[in-house]
Scaffold this motif. Structure first.
Motif, PDB file in Angstrom:
ATOM      1  N   LEU A 140      93.586 -10.113 138.717  1.00  0.00           N
ATOM      2  CA  LEU A 140      95.362  -9.835 139.078  1.00  0.00           C
ATOM      3  C   LEU A 140      96.264 -10.780 139.814  1.00  0.00           C
ATOM      4  N   ALA A 141      96.950 -11.117 139.125  1.00  0.00           N
ATOM      5  CA  ALA A 141      98.035 -11.878 140.210  1.00  0.00           C
ATOM      6  C   ALA A 141      99.372 -10.966 140.615  1.00  0.00           C
ATOM      7  N   LEU A 142      99.734 -10.966 141.970  1.00  0.00           N
ATOM      8  CA  LEU A 142     100.685  -9.921 142.351  1.00  0.00           C
ATOM      9  C   LEU A 142     101.994 -11.392 142.839  1.00  0.00           C
ATOM     10  N   PHE A 143     103.132 -11.425 142.675  1.00  0.00           N
ATOM     11  CA  PHE A 143     103.563 -12.998 142.517  1.00  0.00           C
ATOM     12  C   PHE A 143     104.959 -12.402 143.028  1.00  0.00           C
ATOM     13  N   MET A 181      90.539  -8.780 147.144  1.00  0.00           N
ATOM     14  CA  MET A 181      91.255  -9.701 146.975  1.00  0.00           C
ATOM     15  C   MET A 181      90.575 -11.378 147.075  1.00  0.00           C
ATOM     16  N   THR A 182      91.078 -12.118 146.293  1.00  0.00           N
ATOM     17  CA  THR A 182      90.832 -13.030 146.512  1.00  0.00           C
ATOM     18  C   THR A 182      91.437 -14.843 147.108  1.00  0.00           C
ATOM     19  N   SER A 183      92.726 -14.473 146.689  1.00  0.00           N
ATOM     20  CA  SER A 183      93.221 -15.208 147.879  1.00  0.00           C
ATOM     21  C   SER A 183      94.082 -15.380 147.866  1.00  0.00           C
ATOM     22  N   TYR A 184      95.331 -15.165 149.430  1.00  0.00           N
ATOM     23  CA  TYR A 184      96.617 -15.062 149.880  1.00  0.00           C
ATOM     24  C   TYR A 184      97.543 -16.032 149.790  1.00  0.00           C
ATOM     25  N   VAL A 185      98.482 -16.122 149.590  1.00  0.00           N
ATOM     26  CA  VAL A 185      99.527 -17.190 149.551  1.00  0.00           C
ATOM     27  C   VAL A 185     100.939 -17.440 150.189  1.00  0.00           C
ATOM     28  N   ALA A 195      93.583 -10.921 142.911  1.00  0.00           N
ATOM     29  CA  ALA A 195      92.278 -10.005 143.071  1.00  0.00           C
ATOM     30  C   ALA A 195      91.411 -10.026 141.806  1.00  0.00           C
ATOM     31  N   VAL A 196      90.597  -9.120 142.202  1.00  0.00           N
ATOM     32  CA  VAL A 196      89.006  -9.914 141.327  1.00  0.00           C
ATOM     33  C   VAL A 196      88.992  -8.328 140.947  1.00  0.00           C
ATOM     34  N   ARG A 197      88.842  -7.083 139.509  1.00  0.00           N
ATOM     35  CA  ARG A 197      89.011  -6.509 139.530  1.00  0.00           C
ATOM     36  C   ARG A 197      87.818  -5.835 139.419  1.00  0.00           C
ATOM     37  N   GLU A 198      87.390  -5.168 140.615  1.00  0.00           N
ATOM     38  CA  GLU A 198      85.300  -4.191 140.600  1.00  0.00           C
ATOM     39  C   GLU A 198      84.978  -4.120 139.995  1.00  0.00           C
ATOM     40  N   GLY A 199      83.316  -4.326 139.340  1.00  0.00           N
ATOM     41  CA  GLY A 199      83.019  -4.375 138.640  1.00  0.00           C
ATOM     42  C   GLY A 199      82.605  -2.538 138.187  1.00  0.00           C
TER      43      GLY A 199
END
Length: 199
Positions: A140-143, A181-185, A195-199
């Motif tokens: 997921l990208a929140l932009f 969440m994997t990165s935040y700018v 963010a990555v979808r959890e399993g």
């Protein structure tokens, strides 16, 4: 349709016709954000709250002719502008609420969402629905094409800690909705949370 949805439709419906002209320089920022998704040829991706579809051409370029690109928006006028700009050639456009998508669970590899979270009446529900339609390990990208402080200044206000996009608020909101969440700018030139979808 709820009052919240009607308000969102009225807000964007009134602004659809000149939306792209108001923000003519955002194209490169959209393309860079799409690159952050790490899409591969053949992937299936949704632009959630696609508006006039500015992300659709770079999304199509990223997944190629064999990929699937969907653009979903609640506002008919926005989708009409996307068609007028020819962006329906890059994607299948869906007039729908992103909190109730007509898609199979786990059917997508990624979701791109520009400026969406501030317009979700129930952000956790919306993020959970996006998680539902993405496979485990999907992205997921929140932009937003400008950062929180620059956007607040444009709107004549200051940033506050209770802003949903503030990292201390967003990280747990995502985690409670099936995302890690994997990165935040958050800089003047862009806001991008991945963010990555959890399993």
């Amino acid at each position: 349709m709820s009052d919240d949805h009607t308000h969102v439709q009225e807000f964007f419906g009134a602004r659809a016709a000149d939306w792209d002209r108001r923000f003519p320089d955002d194209g490169p920022a959209y393309a860079a954000a799409v690159a952050g998704l790490g899409l591969r040829t053949g992937d299936r991706v949704l632009d959630a709250g696609c508006g006039t579809g500015r992300a659709l051409p770079p999304l199509r370029a990223a997944v190629g002719a064999s990929g699937v690109v969907l653009g979903a928006d609640l506002t008919p006028e926005m989708l009409r502008e996307a068609v007028r700009a020819g962006r329906d050639r890059d994607a299948t456009l869906l007039l729908t609420d992103v909190s109730a998508l007509p898609l199979r669970s786990g059917s997508l590899d990624a979701v791109f969402a520009a400026g969406l979270i501030a317009h979700l009446p129930h952000p956790a529900d919306g993020l959970r629905e996006l998680a539902r339609v993405v496979r485990p390990g999907g992205v997921l990208a929140l932009f937003h094409p400008i950062g929180r402080a620059a956007l607040a200044a444009r709107q004549g206000r200051s940033t506050t800690p209770d802003d949903l996009r503030a990292e201390p608020r967003l990280r747990p909101l995502l985690a409670a909705s099936g995302w890690r969440m994997t990165s935040y700018v958050d800089e003047d030139s862009r806001f991008l949370a991945l963010a990555v979808r959890e399993g």
